[in-house]
Write an enzyme that holds these catalytic residues in place. Structure first.
Site, PDB file in Angstrom:
ATOM      1  N   SER A  52       0.830  -1.212   0.000  1.00 30.83           N
ATOM      2  CA  SER A  52       0.000   0.000   0.000  1.00 30.83           C
ATOM      3  C   SER A  52       0.858   1.254   0.000  1.00 30.83           C
ATOM      4  O   SER A  52       2.016   1.231   0.398  1.00 30.83           O
ATOM      5  CB  SER A  52      -0.869   0.059   1.252  1.00 30.83           C
ATOM      6  OG  SER A  52      -1.727  -1.029   1.308  1.00 30.83           O
TER       7      SER A  52
HETATM    8  N1  SAH Z   1       0.794  -5.776   4.146  1.00 25.42           N
HETATM    9  C1  SAH Z   1       1.580  -6.052   2.954  1.00 25.42           C
HETATM   10  C2  SAH Z   1       0.837  -5.777   1.662  1.00 25.42           C
HETATM   11  C3  SAH Z   1      -0.331  -6.651   1.519  1.00 25.42           C
HETATM   12  S1  SAH Z   1      -0.857  -6.989  -0.127  1.00 25.42           S
HETATM   13  C4  SAH Z   1       2.892  -5.304   2.964  1.00 25.42           C
HETATM   14  O1  SAH Z   1       3.133  -4.517   3.879  1.00 25.42           O
HETATM   15  O2  SAH Z   1       3.678  -5.524   2.061  1.00 25.42           O
HETATM   16  C5  SAH Z   1      -2.052  -8.209   0.319  1.00 25.42           C
HETATM   17  C6  SAH Z   1      -1.461  -9.539   0.683  1.00 25.42           C
HETATM   18  O3  SAH Z   1      -2.510 -10.346   1.188  1.00 25.42           O
HETATM   19  C7  SAH Z   1      -0.870 -10.274  -0.509  1.00 25.42           C
HETATM   20  O4  SAH Z   1       0.453 -10.639  -0.220  1.00 25.42           O
HETATM   21  C8  SAH Z   1      -1.774 -11.497  -0.630  1.00 25.42           C
HETATM   22  O5  SAH Z   1      -1.096 -12.644  -1.094  1.00 25.42           O
HETATM   23  C9  SAH Z   1      -2.264 -11.674   0.779  1.00 25.42           C
HETATM   24  N2  SAH Z   1      -3.503 -12.457   0.938  1.00 25.42           N
HETATM   25  C10 SAH Z   1      -4.574 -12.501   0.109  1.00 25.42           C
HETATM   26  N3  SAH Z   1      -5.505 -13.341   0.587  1.00 25.42           N
HETATM   27  C11 SAH Z   1      -5.014 -13.840   1.745  1.00 25.42           C
HETATM   28  C12 SAH Z   1      -5.513 -14.778   2.711  1.00 25.42           C
HETATM   29  N4  SAH Z   1      -6.697 -15.382   2.578  1.00 25.42           N
HETATM   30  N5  SAH Z   1      -4.725 -15.047   3.780  1.00 25.42           N
HETATM   31  C13 SAH Z   1      -3.508 -14.468   3.937  1.00 25.42           C
HETATM   32  N6  SAH Z   1      -3.000 -13.579   3.051  1.00 25.42           N
HETATM   33  C14 SAH Z   1      -3.741 -13.275   1.971  1.00 25.42           C
END
Ligand code: SAH
Length: 206
Positions: A52
């Protein structure tokens, strides 16, 4: 970045601003995007996922209202950047990622930089992390349609849950849910755009 995009946009919590100033964001993004790491936009972190924009990371962190002694759960580890910020503001951080390559990479990045109070797990965030519950604060960084029940159940009394809610392909609202006497108090914060939360077994987000 801290002065222009965070303080300038209304982030007030000094501890959050300090943490955002300390964590080297360029070490969490793809090498090709390092030069852009401190702009106020989302960036690719591989596997079709994004980190983000700094303002949203700071806003979500500020909304958790951390004092330093909390046990925090993050869903969607991605690069590990948000977890690194949280690690400077809470006692313990647990973070769950569903894509194996990202979980591995984040583990290495966080350990390499010495963020030793963060534990990364490969798993389905819809289930939370039962063994480590209850959590004083939970932050979800991918978007489900509604609050997953396990996450609500794993939130401690007076705990805060920050989550982007929306239907896939539709606009999302960032919501803060607070547990008071076991009941939900919901606050609508702002419009946001996160990748949809995947169900276990689903493929890569295009
Ligand atoms: N917080 C992260 C950015 C998140 S992007 C940072 O600081 O870099 C969203 C993330 O959520 C992605 O890596 C995606 O693979 C993960 N995601 C999506 N669905 C998910 C689920 N059901 N359980 C765990 N992670 C998930």
């Amino acid at each position: 970045m801290v002065e222009r995009d965070l303080r300038g946009q209304g982030i007030r919590d000094e501890k959050v601003l300090q943490a955002m100033g300390k964590v080297p964001r360029h070490l969490f993004v793809d090498e090709r995007h390092r030069a852009m790491a401190y702009g106020n936009y989302p960036l690719p972190i591989g596997e079709g996922q994004t980190i983000s924009q700094p303002y949203i990371v700071a806003l979500m962190t500020e909304l958790l209202d951390l004092k330093g002694r909390e046990r925090v759960l993050e869903i969607g580890t991605g690069s590990g950047y948000q977890a690194a910020i949280l690690s400077l503001l809470a006692r313990e951080v647990y973070t769950v990622e569903i894509i194996p390559i990202l979980a591995e990479r984040a583990k290495k990045t966080l350990a390499g930089l010495g963020y030793s109070n963060v534990t990364v797990k490969l798993g389905d965030g819809f289930l939370g992390w039962e063994e480590k519950a209850p959590f004083d604060a939970i932050v979800v960084t991918a978007s489900p349609e509604k609050i997953p029940e396990p996450l609500w159940n794993q939130l401690a009394e007076s705990g805060r849950l920050i989550i982007p809610l929306g239907r896939e392909g539709k606009s999302q609202r960032l919501v803060r849910a607070t547990k008071k006497g076991g009941k939900r108090r919901l606050e609508d914060v702002t419009g946001v755009l996160f990748v949809p939360m995947k169900r276990a077994g689903e493929g890569r987000t295009p």
